[in-house]
Design an enzyme around this catalytic site. Structure first.
Site, short mmCIF file in Angstrom:
data_model
loop_
_atom_site.label_atom_id
_atom_site.label_comp_id
_atom_site.label_asym_id
_atom_site.label_seq_id
_atom_site.Cartn_x
_atom_site.Cartn_y
_atom_site.Cartn_z
N SER A 130 -8.53 -23.35 -8.97
CA SER A 130 -7.65 -22.19 -9.07
C SER A 130 -6.28 -22.56 -9.59
CB SER A 130 -7.50 -21.52 -7.71
OG SER A 130 -8.70 -20.91 -7.33
N HIS B 96 -2.66 -16.64 -5.79
CA HIS B 96 -3.32 -16.95 -4.52
C HIS B 96 -3.24 -18.43 -4.17
CE1 HIS B 96 -6.81 -18.05 -7.13
NE2 HIS B 96 -7.14 -18.84 -6.11
N ASP C 185 -2.85 -11.96 -10.49
CA ASP C 185 -2.96 -13.27 -9.81
C ASP C 185 -2.23 -14.33 -10.64
OD1 ASP C 185 -3.63 -15.23 -8.08
OD2 ASP C 185 -5.74 -15.38 -8.69
#
Lengths: 251, 422
Positions: free
Chosen positions: A194, A38, A92
């Site tokens: 992230s 992402h 992910d």
């Protein structure tokens, strides 16, 4: 990083800063950065930096700028129309191949991939290191790298964790075996972290040596439990992707 | 003027000749003729050795006769009382009387005619080496078939020169061998071999029989061998007096056989062959010669192979062997080439590592690659030691010629993260 503290880049020399998406990644080789899918979704040509604890523009001048040659998102990652409403973070994970090799040194060096043996699957209580320039308890944005130690928890802990709006989120998030749950004692990753590594010390090495057990993926709420992509489940894909992309005939 | 005939008489003939008189007649007939002088009357005071009065006949400074006294013909058919024949065309007659004569003497009357001389027989010296042909007033010489008359018009010889021998082996013999060789001849034979071969002559003693030397040791007939810078011989005698094998040290040889007029013998027969010039067997360092021989000669080709770790450089091109040929001058071609230690050159650099500066880069030298520790490590086993191999490459025991790779060391922070406990 919640519950963490300021860190030096020498503590996390694998830490890569994704400038465009303001996220993190982990250097795993001279020409490869591992990150969350992402992070690079919709960003085919991310700009990255390595070797700097500070992400001010002036600091980045002396950092190593990394240029992407290609971005390879895991094929199991499902695009959605509204990324901010995504509830399924399965697979992910993504690889970014760099145009030029990163020069290794005290401020930039890769983190190991996990071994395929069973002991490389973190179990509850194992401590991992996280780092990033993401949100803290006090600030939405930090310019200096921060780090924290977080224990591995069971997936149930992440399932049971309460989000910002429990009614709206109940049963909506997907948790799979491709994920690791960690945190729970105030230390946690948060927005902006992230793609960064969840680094665990290699059990088979006498001297401290870390491998990337997880990648900062998502969480219902910062400061409790966070969910990380279980890298060990993607070793075959990682190796295959790197091998094929490094083949001179492959473009 | 020469005349074909004539008459001479003493003074006052047929009356008594006067006292104390001396008169000379020079008789000359054309060349090629002799003189026939004959007296038809002779009446001169007689004395011992014709000391008082006389008529003297001289030819070429030699007294042919001295006459005095009275003579009468012994043949009723001939009036000739005394005659002389000389093979020369000049004659001198001198009449001489002393101061007194006790009696009356009438002197002499004589005639002379030119007569043909047989030059072929009338002289002690043989005018022609072979055939003599007399004609009135002269002669000419002629020769047997296959002989020719020399420029001196007297001697015959054979045409025996001009043969050129170029074959590596051959036999040469004197004309007519083993029958008598021709006289008055000069035979020149040429042996012309390719450069690089030495003419070697072999002669058997019994194959040689040439007119021996005179008392002073000079060969009458002779055999001589001549090269550009030396001569062998002259040789003559009943058997070959020289070495039975003559190494001339030359690829060209002239064989000259010269004969005189007299005494022709069997002659000679020789064999020759071309001996290839040797090249020295050289010991060249760090190499092997193939084929291995005790002796190498002209046109031999050897392959000189360098020992492992050595090479020969021709220009910028290296090779493990080269060929060398024994040349006509007894020297090897490519003699300047030599096997030198292989030079592996400056080792290639590697990414994220370095190689130590080698003391030298020749065969057997050792270098070490290292990675930039602690951030890189050598990816392959086998260490960073490379040795300069015989083929000019730096070789590692494990990687061979492949360069080591320095891979990043993973998972080791240069400073540990110390988390503060809450």
């Amino acid at each position: 990083i919640f519950g963490g503290q300021a860190a030096e880049i020498q503590n996390f020399p694998w830490q890569v800063f994704f400038q465009s998406s303001r996220a993190g990644g982990a250097l795993i080789d001279e020409r490869w950065v591992l990150t969350a899918a992402h992070v690079v979704e919709g960003t085919p040509d991310p700009t990255m930096y390595a070797g700097s604890r500070c992400i001010r523009a002036r600091c980045l001048e002396s950092a190593q700028r990394l240029t992407a040659h290609r971005v390879l998102i895991h094929p199991g990652w499902r695009p959605v129309d509204n990324p901010s409403a995504r509830r399924n973070f399965d697979n992910d994970i993504a690889l970014v191949q760099l145009k030029d090799a990163v020069k290794m040194g005290p401020t930039a060096s890769p983190i190991c991939l996990p071994g395929s043996a069973a002991e490389y699957g973190p179990t509850e209580g194992d401590l991992g290191l996280i780092s990033g320039w993401g949100r803290t308890e006090e600030k939405d944005i930090v310019v200096r790298l921060r780090g924290a130690k977080v224990p591995v928890a069971t997936l149930e802990k992440c399932t049971e964790a309460q989000g910002e709006d429990p009614r709206a989120e109940a049963g909506a998030y997907v948790l799979t075996d491709n994920m690791i749950c960690a945190g729970g004692e105030g230390a946690d990753s948060c927005q902006g972290d992230s793609g960064g590594a969840f680094a665990v010390q290699d059990p088979n090495e006498g001297s401290p040596k870390f491998y990337v057990a997880g990648l900062v993926s998502w969480g219902k709420k910062c400061g409790s439990y966070g969910v990380y992509t279980n890298v060990k489940n993607y070793l075959d894909w990682i190796r295959k992707t790197m091998r094929e992309a490094s083949d001179p005939g492959h473009d | 003027e020469p005349t074909m005939y004539g008459k001479i008489v003493s003074p006052n003939y047929p009356q008594a000749y006067p006292n104390e008189i001396e008169k000379t007649w020079d008789i000359e007939v054309p060349e090629g003729f002799g003189v026939h002088l004959y007296f038809t009357h002779l009446d001169i005071e007689l004395s011992e050795d014709c000391a008082y009065d006389s008529v003297q006949i001289m030819s070429g400074g030699i007294e042919e006769g001295k006459l005095c006294g009275q003579r009468t013909s012994k043949s009723p058919q001939s009036p000739i009382v005394q005659e002389f024949k000389v093979p020369y065309n000049k004659l001198q007659v001198t009449f001489k009387s002393d101061f007194s004569n006790e009696e009356r003497f009438t002197g002499f009357a004589a005639y002379y005619t030119a007569v043909d001389v047989n030059e072929c027989t009338d002289f002690a010296d043989v005018p022609c080496s072979h055939f003599c042909n007399n004609f009135i007033g002269g002669y000419f010489c002629s020769c047997p078939p296959e002989y020719f008359l020399h420029d001196d018009m007297r001697n015959c010889g054979v045409n025996c020169s001009g043969d050129v021998f170029t074959a590596l082996f051959g036999v040469i013999a004197s004309p007519n061998y083993p029958n008598p060789y021709p006289e008055n001849s000069r035979c020149e034979y040429q042996i012309r071999l390719e450069e690089g071969f030495e003419v070697v002559v072999t002669m058997r003693r019994e194959d040689f029989d040439v007119e021996p030397a005179d008392s002073e040791g000079n060969c009458q007939d002779s055999l001589v061998f001549v090269t550009d810078n030396q001569q062998f011989g002259p040789y003559c005698g009943n058997e070959f007096p020289g070495p039975l094998t003559i190494e001339t040290k030359s690829n060209t040889l002239d064989v000259i056989f010269q004969t005189d007029l007299t005494e022709q013998r069997k002659g000679w027969k020789l064999r020759y062959h071309g001996d290839p010039i040797p090249c020295p067997k050289e010991i060249t360092a760090n190499s092997v010669w193939e084929p291995e021989k005790a002796k190498y000669v002209f046109k031999d080709v050897v392959k000189i192979t360098c020992l492992d770790g050595f090479e020969v450089l021709e220009g910028n091109v290296g090779s493990t062997f080269f060929y060398s040929t024994c040349q006509h001058n007894g020297k090897w071609s490519n003699s300047k080439l030599e096997c030198q230690p292989v030079d592996c050159g400056i080792p290639e650099p590697i990414q994220n590592g370095k190689v130590n500066d080698p003391e030298d880069t020749l065969f057997g030298s050792v270098i070490h690659y290292t990675c930039e520790e602690p951030y890189y490590y050598m990816e392959h086993e086998g260490g960073g030691e490379y040795r300069c191999s015989g083929n000019g490459s730096w070789v590692n025991d494990v990687l061979g010629t492949e360069l080591p790779k320095c891979a990043p060391v993973c998972g080791v922070p240069s400073e540990p993260f110390v988390g503060k406990q809450r």
